[in-house]
Design a protein around this motif. Structure first.
Motif, PDB file in Angstrom:
ATOM      1  N   LEU A  68       0.833  -1.207   0.000  1.00 22.73           N
ATOM      2  CA  LEU A  68       0.000   0.000   0.000  1.00 22.73           C
ATOM      3  C   LEU A  68       0.864   1.253   0.000  1.00 22.73           C
ATOM      4  CD1 LEU A  68      -2.750  -1.135   2.554  1.00 22.73           C
ATOM      5  CD2 LEU A  68      -2.863  -1.153   0.052  1.00 22.73           C
ATOM      6  N   ASN A  69       1.977   1.237   0.747  1.00 24.15           N
ATOM      7  CA  ASN A  69       2.877   2.388   0.769  1.00 24.15           C
ATOM      8  C   ASN A  69       3.545   2.603  -0.578  1.00 24.15           C
ATOM      9  OD1 ASN A  69       2.376   3.020   3.457  1.00 24.15           O
ATOM     10  ND2 ASN A  69       4.039   1.715   4.218  1.00 24.15           N
ATOM     11  N   MET A  70       3.718   1.525  -1.346  1.00 26.19           N
ATOM     12  CA  MET A  70       4.322   1.619  -2.677  1.00 26.19           C
ATOM     13  C   MET A  70       3.289   1.932  -3.749  1.00 26.19           C
ATOM     14  SD  MET A  70       6.877  -1.683  -2.403  1.00 26.19           S
ATOM     15  CE  MET A  70       7.398  -1.588  -4.112  1.00 26.19           C
ATOM     16  N   GLY A  71       2.021   2.005  -3.363  1.00 31.26           N
ATOM     17  CA  GLY A  71       0.976   2.276  -4.340  1.00 31.26           C
ATOM     18  C   GLY A  71       0.625   1.093  -5.206  1.00 31.26           C
ATOM     19  N   ILE A  72       0.888  -0.126  -4.717  1.00 33.01           N
ATOM     20  CA  ILE A  72       0.529  -1.339  -5.459  1.00 33.01           C
ATOM     21  C   ILE A  72      -0.943  -1.643  -5.197  1.00 33.01           C
ATOM     22  CG2 ILE A  72       0.922  -3.823  -5.654  1.00 33.01           C
ATOM     23  CD1 ILE A  72       3.836  -3.314  -4.872  1.00 33.01           C
ATOM     24  N   PRO A  73      -1.780  -1.706  -6.232  1.00 32.06           N
ATOM     25  CA  PRO A  73      -3.216  -1.915  -6.030  1.00 32.06           C
ATOM     26  C   PRO A  73      -3.534  -3.241  -5.340  1.00 32.06           C
ATOM     27  CG  PRO A  73      -2.787  -1.129  -8.254  1.00 32.06           C
ATOM     28  CD  PRO A  73      -1.469  -1.474  -7.656  1.00 32.06           C
ATOM     29  N   ASN A  74      -4.371  -3.188  -4.326  1.00 33.66           N
ATOM     30  CA  ASN A  74      -4.936  -4.361  -3.666  1.00 33.66           C
ATOM     31  C   ASN A  74      -6.451  -4.312  -3.852  1.00 33.66           C
ATOM     32  OD1 ASN A  74      -3.184  -6.016  -1.190  1.00 33.66           O
ATOM     33  ND2 ASN A  74      -2.193  -4.411  -2.389  1.00 33.66           N
ATOM     34  N   LEU A  75      -7.021  -5.329  -4.476  1.00 34.31           N
ATOM     35  CA  LEU A  75      -8.445  -5.351  -4.803  1.00 34.31           C
ATOM     36  C   LEU A  75      -9.068  -6.621  -4.242  1.00 34.31           C
ATOM     37  CD1 LEU A  75      -7.978  -4.391  -8.564  1.00 34.31           C
ATOM     38  CD2 LEU A  75      -8.315  -2.828  -6.663  1.00 34.31           C
ATOM     39  N   ALA A  76     -10.192  -6.480  -3.530  1.00 33.75           N
ATOM     40  CA  ALA A  76     -10.821  -7.639  -2.890  1.00 33.75           C
ATOM     41  C   ALA A  76     -12.271  -7.782  -3.322  1.00 33.75           C
ATOM     42  CB  ALA A  76     -10.759  -7.511  -1.369  1.00 33.75           C
ATOM     43  N   ALA A  77     -12.692  -9.043  -3.476  1.00 28.83           N
ATOM     44  CA  ALA A  77     -14.097  -9.365  -3.718  1.00 28.83           C
ATOM     45  C   ALA A  77     -14.566 -10.263  -2.590  1.00 28.83           C
ATOM     46  CB  ALA A  77     -14.258 -10.073  -5.060  1.00 28.83           C
ATOM     47  N   VAL A  78     -15.529  -9.800  -1.793  1.00 30.86           N
ATOM     48  CA  VAL A  78     -16.075 -10.601  -0.698  1.00 30.86           C
ATOM     49  C   VAL A  78     -17.182 -11.470  -1.289  1.00 30.86           C
ATOM     50  CG1 VAL A  78     -17.190 -10.572   1.559  1.00 30.86           C
ATOM     51  CG2 VAL A  78     -15.515  -8.814   0.973  1.00 30.86           C
TER      52      VAL A  78
END
Length: 318
Positions: free
Chosen positions: A210-220
């Motif tokens: 997150l600090n590097m700006g790498i996208p994290n995307l979640a589907a519940v």
């Protein structure tokens, strides 16, 4: 001058030849060396025995056990199986699995140097890389049909590896969450005498992403419990399937024991009407396929990391 001083040292070329001969003897042992070993301990130079075992396990892991109670429950709940989800999410034939044969195997000896699997319960987290809209991504997905996606053992280690890999490669991470609980297990505390909360091995790497700006995307796309809930809410973007999604720290039975609120359903405790209105989850989708469409759309606007520019599409509008 002494005799030792008259003898010239080995040239670099002769040293290289000696080294190659030494390495070659390890890779392709002579017939005498093989016979010296007992058949039980003799290893094949081409690793065909190990590769054969791996190739025999992969098809088992990739095929659902339709007689399994967990798989039946998954289908009765209207949910896709984990590998069906990956097929819906990623570009066709682009998935490359990491740790595909981790799990519990029962082997049967066929020959002194050959075994075959008679039972295999794969890890309940499927990890790997693939392409989404033509872009390389990493993926970690729960298999709720096996131990309700409980994140322990090889499952947790695989997830940590993928989180580290995302930092090293600077690639987005997509997380279909369905279970992946752990840490607050009453059984673990009773048997081991401790719980590994609050420290979580994978989360320092998530924070670094997150600090590097790498996208994290979640589907519940199921009950996101405990660690699964934590994994979903720290993402840059999260979406919940209205028909099957729910999110909470502990299930209805634990809540009933603590607060005496009985007859709570998963939807009452943490369904879309709770978390899509209080800001915990960013967006709502009608079902699983729409979740994956939203993730595909959101990712199309984002770069792989904060050190890159976002994607540019050709515009034909004058």
């Amino acid at each position: 001058m002494s005799e030792d001083e008259k003898t010239p040292p080995h040239s670099a070329k002769s040293q290289a030849i000696d080294r190659l001969t030494q390495v070659s003897s390890h890779l392709t042992p002579s017939t005498k060396m093989i016979k010296a070993n007992s058949p039980k301990n003799a290893l094949r130079a081409d690793y065909s025995d190990v590769l054969g075992q791996i190739n025999s396990l992969r098809p088992i892991a990739a095929k659902p056990d339709t007689a399994n109670r967990g798989y039946k429950r998954q289908k009765q709940a209207g949910k896709l199986w984990v590998r069906e989800r990956i097929e819906r999410l990623l570009d066709a034939d682009s998935f490359h699995e990491i740790g595909s044969v981790s799990g519990s195997v029962t082997w049967q000896t066929v020959k002194p140097t050959q075994e075959k699997p008679v039972a295999f319960v794969p890890s309940n987290n499927v990890q790997g890389g693939g392409r989404l809209g033509g872009r390389s991504i990493l993926l970690t997905a729960d298999d709720f049909s096996i131990r309700s996606g409980y994140a322990d053992g090889a499952s947790g280690a695989k997830t940590v590896y993928v989180e580290k890999l995302a930092v090293a490669l600077r690639l987005p991470v997509v997380k279909p969450v369905d279970g992946s609980s752990g840490g607050g297990s009453v059984t673990t505390i009773r048997t081991e005498g401790w719980s590994y909360l609050p420290y979580l091995q994978s989360f320092p790497h998530v924070m670094q992403q997150l600090n590097m700006g790498i996208p994290n995307l979640a589907a519940v796309v199921g009950p996101a419990i405990g660690l699964g809930a934590a994994r979903a809410v720290v993402c840059n973007f999260s979406v919940m399937a209205a028909n099957v999604g729910a999110l909470f720290n502990a299930g209805p039975q634990v809540v009933a024991s603590a607060t005496f609120e009985e007859d709570l359903t998963l939807q009452d405790l943490g369904g879309p009407m709770v978390h899509c209105t209080n800001g915990t989850i960013d967006n709502l989708a009608a079902d699983e396929p729409e979740c994956y469409n939203q993730i595909r759309s959101v990712l199309s606007y984002l770069p792989n990391s904060g050190s890159e520019a976002p994607p540019i599409l050709t515009c034909n509008d004058p």
